[in-house]
Design an enzyme around this catalytic site. Structure first.
Site, mmCIF file in Angstrom:
data_model
loop_
_atom_site.group_PDB
_atom_site.id
_atom_site.type_symbol
_atom_site.label_atom_id
_atom_site.label_comp_id
_atom_site.label_asym_id
_atom_site.label_seq_id
_atom_site.Cartn_x
_atom_site.Cartn_y
_atom_site.Cartn_z
ATOM 1 N N ASP A 16 0.569 -1.319 0.276
ATOM 2 C CA ASP A 16 0.401 -0.223 -0.101
ATOM 3 C C ASP A 16 0.959 1.055 0.118
ATOM 4 O OD1 ASP A 16 -2.460 1.525 -0.391
ATOM 5 O OD2 ASP A 16 -3.499 0.957 1.665
HETATM 6 C C1 BGC Z 1 -5.181 3.257 0.652
HETATM 7 C C2 BGC Z 1 -5.400 2.475 -1.375
HETATM 8 C C3 BGC Z 1 -4.568 3.182 -2.591
HETATM 9 C C4 BGC Z 1 -3.944 3.199 -2.424
HETATM 10 C C5 BGC Z 1 -3.568 4.430 -3.611
HETATM 11 C C6 BGC Z 1 -3.734 4.492 0.240
HETATM 12 O O1 BGC Z 1 -3.844 4.961 0.812
HETATM 13 O O2 BGC Z 1 -5.014 2.766 2.309
HETATM 14 O O3 BGC Z 1 -6.731 1.643 -0.519
HETATM 15 O O4 BGC Z 1 -5.548 2.511 -2.864
HETATM 16 O O5 BGC Z 1 -3.847 5.038 -1.386
HETATM 17 O O6 BGC Z 1 -4.166 5.892 -3.881
#
Ligand code: BGC
Length: 796
Positions: free
Chosen positions: A330
């Site tokens: 993530d």
């Molecule tokens: C989130 C993810 C997301 C990623 C990309 C993160 O802060 O937890 O779920 O896909 O950002 O935007």
């Protein structure tokens, strides 16, 4: 069956198997050929994902003057020695300078590294022209011509916004969820996006957690069915190389939804049995449905951050589940291991994640920086890097990105088409849950004079809900918009009374009360702005925010029937509001077409059929409260004495010893699976094919559903079981089947379920999934309090 038919089917089946087999072999061969040509730097480049937000005319137009000045000063373009001050420039001058600087950043930080093979994936660019340019740099200007995979959070629609995932889950309709994801994919792919970070499969039992909005609720079975449907929808039903398929990414692996206290990013403590029986199953289902990628989570579980959890990523995901897509971290979840206190520096971060099985690093860049040296030092093996790259290339090849990398910018726009908007309207209809309908207040007669009140009646941005990056609020049809467009003949007055959900200005309450007094009925639209749920937006108080409850009371005091329509990102604690509403229609933020969908329901053009995918608690202090809990050794018996009835100086044990709250009891406000309809359904005749089945047998379960009203409607028939004695304690109830059944007024249908070993099995004491012999309870009904009950046993 006739022999020729059998032959043909056999041939088709075999050719399917062979062609898949050939395709797999061909993919593997192409992966190995490419890998053999790659330098170490090029391999690591594939493992690197970079975010880029385009600074184009549209973005600049939205900058305030202050934003522009800060940008120019920070970038060293203005305000320095021998430089003009921003205050001496016109907006046009500033725009030109910002565009020039942005172009340079794009060139130096993105385009050149792409040419050098240092970026395997980009996220957050959505401009088709720019995507084509950068893909061209990857394909035609880099040494090996490997396309990038372009990611974006397309969570509940790209442009046409569907209800938030929690709302879609309320439909209990896998086909509807699949169709929504299909439309999102078609729209996103049309601008060049080929990878979404969805579905989010985090089981959530805590409405304080802002991301419950993005979840499919509290139940592993429901989440598993709907998550797999979403994967199929995004990925073109198994054909990843479809020109309008996008790769799905199941997230967050794992446990993120169990954040302590509902505070986002927090520690989780999920022991192994719970992990295997509740948190992992939706992921397993989606992996089996072919999910191309998977994302790790931010949390540490039992002390191990998810982006370093080799047991889950290697032993479970690759070993047991044979996942052959790729794993992405993530956003900076790898470098966040520094704050967790799990790694001492960026180099150790890269070592831990690479060795745990994270194939691609989202934005934090430690692979690019440290993997060469970690390999030289033998701390990460070449084999580890090769395997990560194999996983990434395999997905890119399967997606047909080498053959079909560019967007056709000349193709007619397929954004917000009538078909997409209709599907979003239908989804919003099926996602709404009727929680209360005293005296058949609903449906409303179209001849009534209506007072439309409340901050959510015309909130085009907020109605779309969280995780909307690309949906345009100008396309949203709010309830007021629907009255103007589809329901022009309705006699209504509109008095918002509050500007937005947190607004505390009560000066227009009297006007709202008057409006209600002068109408036949008041429809009050309350809820949450979209920003109050979603990532990092947890709340410790989940009552209707601000003075909305007071507004409802003021409206009710006019003495007219009141219909409360809620649009929110989470289940709110609305017990205190119920006495002031004759009917309540609950919508998890319903998206672009929420307005028309809601009035379709209020006027009875459509009949509510949504059911709660999460338990609604009475008080925030009851959390966590979920239907599929284990029993205590002292379950509630029913004659407990509640707070107000406790005699003074009662003896310590004189009132019994059971599990409940003295103030809020043992029950939630509304149970999982609950939802009313304008029809009335009755269940009878639970009929099991046998009183006992062998461990590998199948039980056929039948029940009769009758629509005893004269209104056509759809009921979500739910099947629950309880394994009465297990090698570990089993939940009091578990959902194991559901079907949407439509019946005309007076119509009866026999609903049939097949219950097989897969639904009865669980991970017992030895953590092996199997059916344990013994007695089971079974229920069929319209919610998790279903009363039609039977029993059967499973024998050796
Ligand atoms: C989130 C993810 C997301 C990623 C990309 C993160 O802060 O937890 O779920 O896909 O950002 O935007």
């Amino acid at each position: 069956m006739n022999v020729r038919k059998l032959g043909l089917l056999g041939f088709l089946a075999l050719s399917g198997i062979f062609s898949n087999g050939f395709a797999q072999k061909d993919t593997d061969k192409r992966v190995e050929e490419l890998l053999a040509k790659m330098t170490l730097e090029e391999k690591i480049g594939q493992m690197n994902q970079v975010s880029f937000f385009a600074v184009d005319d549209k973005a600049i137009a939205q900058y305030s003057d202050d934003d522009m000045d800060t940008f120019l000063v920070r970038m060293g373009i203005a305000g320095g020695q021998d430089q003009k001050k921003p205050s001496e420039m016109t907006r046009d001058e500033k725009t030109a300078l910002i565009k020039k600087a942005a172009a340079q950043i794009l060139d130096n930080n993105i385009t050149q590294p792409v040419r050098d093979g240092k970026i395997g994936s980009l996220l957050n660019i959505v401009d088709p022209g720019m995507i084509n340019k950068l893909q061209k740099a990857a394909l035609e200007e880099s040494r090996l011509g490997i396309p990038m995979i372009i990611g974006r959070d397309v969570i509940h629609g790209f442009k046409t916004i569907f209800p938030i995932p929690l709302g879609q889950a309320a439909s209990f309709n896998p086909q509807l969820v699949e169709d929504g994801a299909r439309i999102a994919a078609v729209e996103a792919r049309s601008v060049g996006i080929n990878w979404t970070f969805a579905p989010m499969l985090d089981i959530s039992r805590d409405a304080r957690w802002g991301r419950i909005a993005e979840s499919l609720g509290e139940d592993p079975y429901l989440g598993g069915q709907l998550g797999a449907a979403m994967v199929r929808g995004f990925q073109g039903n198994g054909n990843l190389s479809d020109p309008d398929a996008i790769a799905a990414c199941v997230k967050h692996f794992i446990g993120y939804g169990a954040a302590e206290g509902g505070r986002d990013y927090n520690t989780t403590n999920i022991p192994l049995h719970l992990m295997w029986n509740v948190y992992l199953p939706p992921f397993y289902n989606s992996v089996k449905a072919g999910a191309a990628t998977l994302m790790t989570s931010f949390n540490d579980n039992d002390g191990i951050p998810a982006s370093a959890n080799d047991y889950l990523l290697k032993d479970v995901l690759r070993g047991k589940w044979k996942f052959d897509g790729f794993v992405v971290s993530d956003w900076a979840s790898m470098t966040e291991m520094l704050a967790h206190g799990y790694a001492k520096d960026g180099k150790q971060v890269a070592e831990l994640s690479a060795n745990a099985g994270v194939d691609m690093e989202m934005v934090s860049g430690t692979y690019l920086k440290y993997l060469p040296e970690l390999i030289r030092e033998g701390k990460v093996s070449m084999e580890t890097v090769d395997n990560a790259v194999r996983n990434i290339l395999r997905v890119k090849i399967r997606m047909g990105l080498f053959e079909n990398p560019y967007v056709d910018t000349k193709k007619a726009s397929i954004l917000y088409t009538a078909a997409h908007l209709n599907a979003a309207r239908r989804a919003a209809v099926e996602s709404a849950i009727l929680l209360k309908n005293d005296n058949n207040t609903l449906p409303l007669s179209e001849s009534k004079k209506i007072a439309v009140i409340g901050p959510m009646a015309d909130a085009p941005h907020d109605q779309m809900g969280t995780w909307v990056f690309d949906g345009d609020k100008n396309h949203t049809i709010t309830p007021i918009g629907a009255l103007k467009a589809d329901y022009k003949h309705i006699n209504y007055v509109y008095e918002p009374a509050l500007g937005y959900s947190r607004d505390k200005n009560t000066s227009n309450f009297e006007k709202a009360r008057q409006a209600a007094a002068n109408a036949d009925v008041a429809v009050v639209f309350l809820g949450e702005e979209s920003i109050l749920s979603g990532e990092a937006h947890s709340l410790s108080n989940i009552n209707l925010i601000g003075v909305q409850s007071e507004l409802l009371k003021a409206v009710k005091s006019a003495g007219k029937p009141v219909i409360l329509v809620i649009m929110a990102g989470r289940p709110l604690t609305i017990e205190r509001d119920l006495p002031y509403a004759d009917a309540v229609l609950y919508n998890f933020h319903p998206g672009t077409m929420g307005g028309p969908a809601i009035f379709d329901l209020l006027f009875g053009k459509a009949n509510p059929s949504g059911k709660l995918p999460v338990t609604f608690v009475r008080e925030v202090g009851q959390i966590p409260m979920y239907y599929n809990h284990n029993n205590t050794g002292r379950p509630f018996v029913g004659n407990e004495v509640m707070l107000n009835d406790i005699p003074l100086e009662a003896g310590q044990t004189s009132l019994g010893n059971t599990s409940f709250y003295l103030d809020s009891g043992k029950d939630p406000l509304f149970p999982f699976g609950y939802g009313l309809s304008y029809s009335k359904f009755e269940y009878s005749n639970l009929d099991l094919s046998s009183a006992s089945i062998p461990v590998n047998g199948v039980l056929t379960v039948k029940a009769t559903l009758k629509n005893v009203s004269n209104v056509e409607g759809t009921e979500v028939v739910q099947l629950y079981i309880q394994d009465k004695v297990g090698s570990i304690v089993r939940p009091v109830k578990e959902l194991k089947g559901f079907q949407r059944v439509s019946l005309k007024g007076g119509e009866t249908k026999v609903v049939e379920f097949k219950l097989s070993a897969d639904e009865l099995a669980f991970y017992g004491r030895d953590l092996v999934k199997k059916v344990e012999v013994g007695d089971f309870n079974i229920w069929v009904g319209g919610d998790s309090n279903a009363s039609l009950k039977g029993s059967f046993s499973v024998t050796e």
